[in-house]
Design a protein around this motif. Structure first.
Motif, mmCIF file in Angstrom:
data_model
loop_
_atom_site.group_PDB
_atom_site.id
_atom_site.type_symbol
_atom_site.label_atom_id
_atom_site.label_comp_id
_atom_site.label_asym_id
_atom_site.label_seq_id
_atom_site.Cartn_x
_atom_site.Cartn_y
_atom_site.Cartn_z
ATOM 1 N N GLN A 152 0.833 -1.206 0.000
ATOM 2 C CA GLN A 152 0.000 0.000 0.000
ATOM 3 C C GLN A 152 0.868 1.255 0.000
ATOM 4 O O GLN A 152 0.526 2.269 -0.618
ATOM 5 N N PRO A 200 0.186 4.202 -5.835
ATOM 6 C CA PRO A 200 -0.077 5.633 -6.042
ATOM 7 C C PRO A 200 -1.367 6.103 -5.383
ATOM 8 O O PRO A 200 -1.557 7.298 -5.178
ATOM 9 N N GLU A 201 -2.277 5.180 -5.044
ATOM 10 C CA GLU A 201 -3.559 5.563 -4.464
ATOM 11 C C GLU A 201 -3.805 4.800 -3.162
ATOM 12 O O GLU A 201 -3.506 3.613 -3.061
ATOM 13 N N SER A 220 -10.474 8.580 -1.315
ATOM 14 C CA SER A 220 -9.110 8.100 -1.533
ATOM 15 C C SER A 220 -8.170 9.293 -1.668
ATOM 16 O O SER A 220 -8.607 10.431 -1.885
ATOM 17 N N SER A 248 -4.419 10.229 -3.786
ATOM 18 C CA SER A 248 -3.387 9.790 -4.720
ATOM 19 C C SER A 248 -2.129 10.601 -4.445
ATOM 20 O O SER A 248 -2.191 11.793 -4.143
ATOM 21 N N GLU A 255 1.715 11.556 -5.854
ATOM 22 C CA GLU A 255 2.542 11.570 -7.056
ATOM 23 C C GLU A 255 3.778 12.434 -6.830
ATOM 24 O O GLU A 255 3.697 13.661 -6.852
ATOM 25 N N VAL A 308 -0.389 15.636 -3.716
ATOM 26 C CA VAL A 308 -1.372 14.740 -3.109
ATOM 27 C C VAL A 308 -2.762 15.257 -3.455
ATOM 28 O O VAL A 308 -3.069 16.434 -3.218
ATOM 29 N N ASP A 309 -3.587 14.386 -4.034
ATOM 30 C CA ASP A 309 -4.936 14.777 -4.416
ATOM 31 C C ASP A 309 -5.944 13.971 -3.617
ATOM 32 O O ASP A 309 -5.813 12.749 -3.491
ATOM 33 N N ASP A 367 -9.753 12.609 -3.239
ATOM 34 C CA ASP A 367 -10.938 12.318 -4.062
ATOM 35 C C ASP A 367 -12.050 11.834 -3.139
ATOM 36 O O ASP A 367 -11.845 10.906 -2.343
ATOM 37 N N GLN A 422 1.141 8.613 5.588
ATOM 38 C CA GLN A 422 1.816 8.159 4.374
ATOM 39 C C GLN A 422 3.116 8.912 4.115
ATOM 40 O O GLN A 422 4.079 8.337 3.610
#
Length: 379
Positions: A258, A262-263, A271, A273, A275, A283-284, A286, A307
């Protein structure tokens, strides 16, 4: 700082893996690394100045020359080492991204409760120790020892017995004496002192609050008992016939996977993501099927902090949370992010919101990101 309550050790071939857990959740994964890693003390040889003359390239015995900036040297600019001169340096940042290791002549030898700085004097105390009475007690306990070398008191020393602090400082002083003696006869480039192996480092930092250490075999037991005796800790040592059993107990391999994905799913259905780019990490957040932006953002704030530490992501981080119209909601999310970032042992800050509405985070760099470390260890 979050409490590490269990440490599990596993070997894969020549590589060792040390998993640090909090209530079954993987917080950090540390691996055996090559000799030229942050903390190593080396007698190098100056090669050439950098093109802008603001740094020196130093041969440290690695594939790439190290990089010694003027700000990391000791003494006046006119007294800096010349090409061909031996120089005592410490690796401050590992090589990577096509660059050599960053070096410093300002040495720091970390212990359990204090950090010895041989070229300085006096006592400095971690800013995280806020109580003036505690700060005064710690300063008095180490004042006489700090006349010979600088001592920085770590946060872990806040509740420590003064005798343990002094013992830690004296052990580091002996280590420095040995390094200094070896430096006099060393032929550069030569490593004089390597950083602690991952298990020793983890026990040094967390042993005083550790409940259980799981190792495999007689060699693992001996190392664990030696570390427990060295630091006076009381954690339980469990010797496993199958060294993967402890990893299987909490499905640590799945948690590692995990940390490379990427997610990452959020408990409420959203979630995030992650990158990495050359300049920063994006970090996005969603929402997915979730309909309450605030609830998703609050969950995401905790997971983002976890993370960053688990993946060992350093530098600038920009987090694109779900849009919130209320300034009070934005304050709550930023406060939740700052709260969980404070659990990180590395200096990490939530700097605020950018004009584009992104949360800006800065985390200190130390060592390689987990993904790169696992890749290099698999080669």
């Amino acid at each position: 700082m979050s409490q590490i309550d269990e440490i599990f050790v596993r070997r894969r071939g020549k590589s060792g893996e040390v998993a640090l857990l909090t209530q079954g959740r993987l917080v950090e994964l540390r691996l055996d690394q090559a000799a030229h890693q942050p903390g190593a003390v080396i007698v190098g040889r100056v090669e050439t100045p950098a093109p802008d003359n603001a740094a020196l390239f130093v041969d440290i015995g690695a594939p790439r020359a190290g990089f010694l900036r003027q700000v990391d040297m000791i003494g006046a600019a006119q007294d800096r080492p010349a090409p061909g001169d031996p120089v005592l340096v410490q690796i401050a940042r590992a090589a990577g991204a096509g660059k050599g290791a960053r070096l410093s002549m300002k040495l720091a030898l970390p212990g359990r409760f204090v950090v010895l700085r041989p070229q300085e004097t006096g006592v400095a105390i971690s800013e995280r120790i806020a109580d003036d009475g505690v700060r005064g007690r710690l300063g008095v306990a180490l004042a006489d020892l700090a006349a010979e070398a600088g001592l920085t008191v770590r946060t872990a020393a806040a509740d420590a017995d003064p005798d343990l602090l002094r013992a830690d400082a004296l052990r580091l002083a002996q280590l420095w004496d040995g390094i200094r003696a070896r430096a006099l006869s060393a032929r550069p480039p030569q490593i004089l002192s390597s950083p602690d192996d991952p298990l020793a480092e983890a026990v040094r930092e967390h042993g005083h609050r550790l409940a259980r250490l799981a190792v495999a075999g007689l060699a693992g037991r001996r190392q664990a008992e030696m570390l427990r005796e060295l630091h006076g800790d009381a954690f339980a040592i469990e010797v496993l016939a199958d060294e993967s059993a402890a990893f299987d107990q909490y499905d640590i391999d799945a948690q590692i996977e995990q940390a490379l994905a990427p997610e990452v799913a959020l408990p409420g259905g959203g979630s995030i993501s992650i990158e990495p780019t050359r300049a920063f990490t994006a970090v996005d957040v969603d929402a997915g099927a979730a309909r309450q932006p605030l609830a998703v953002n609050l969950e995401a704030a905790e997971v983002v902090a976890q993370q960053l530490r688990l993946r060992n992501i350093g530098g600038a981080v920009l987090v694109d949370f779900i849009d919130m119209r209320s300034s009070a909601d934005r304050d709550r999310v930023l406060g939740r992010l700052a709260l969980h970032l404070a659990e990180d042992p590395l200096p990490t800050q939530a700097l605020g919101w950018t004009r584009l509405g992104l949360a800006e985070v800065m985390r200190a760099r130390r060592g390689l990101p987990l993904a790169q470390l696992l890749q290099e260890n698999s080669q």
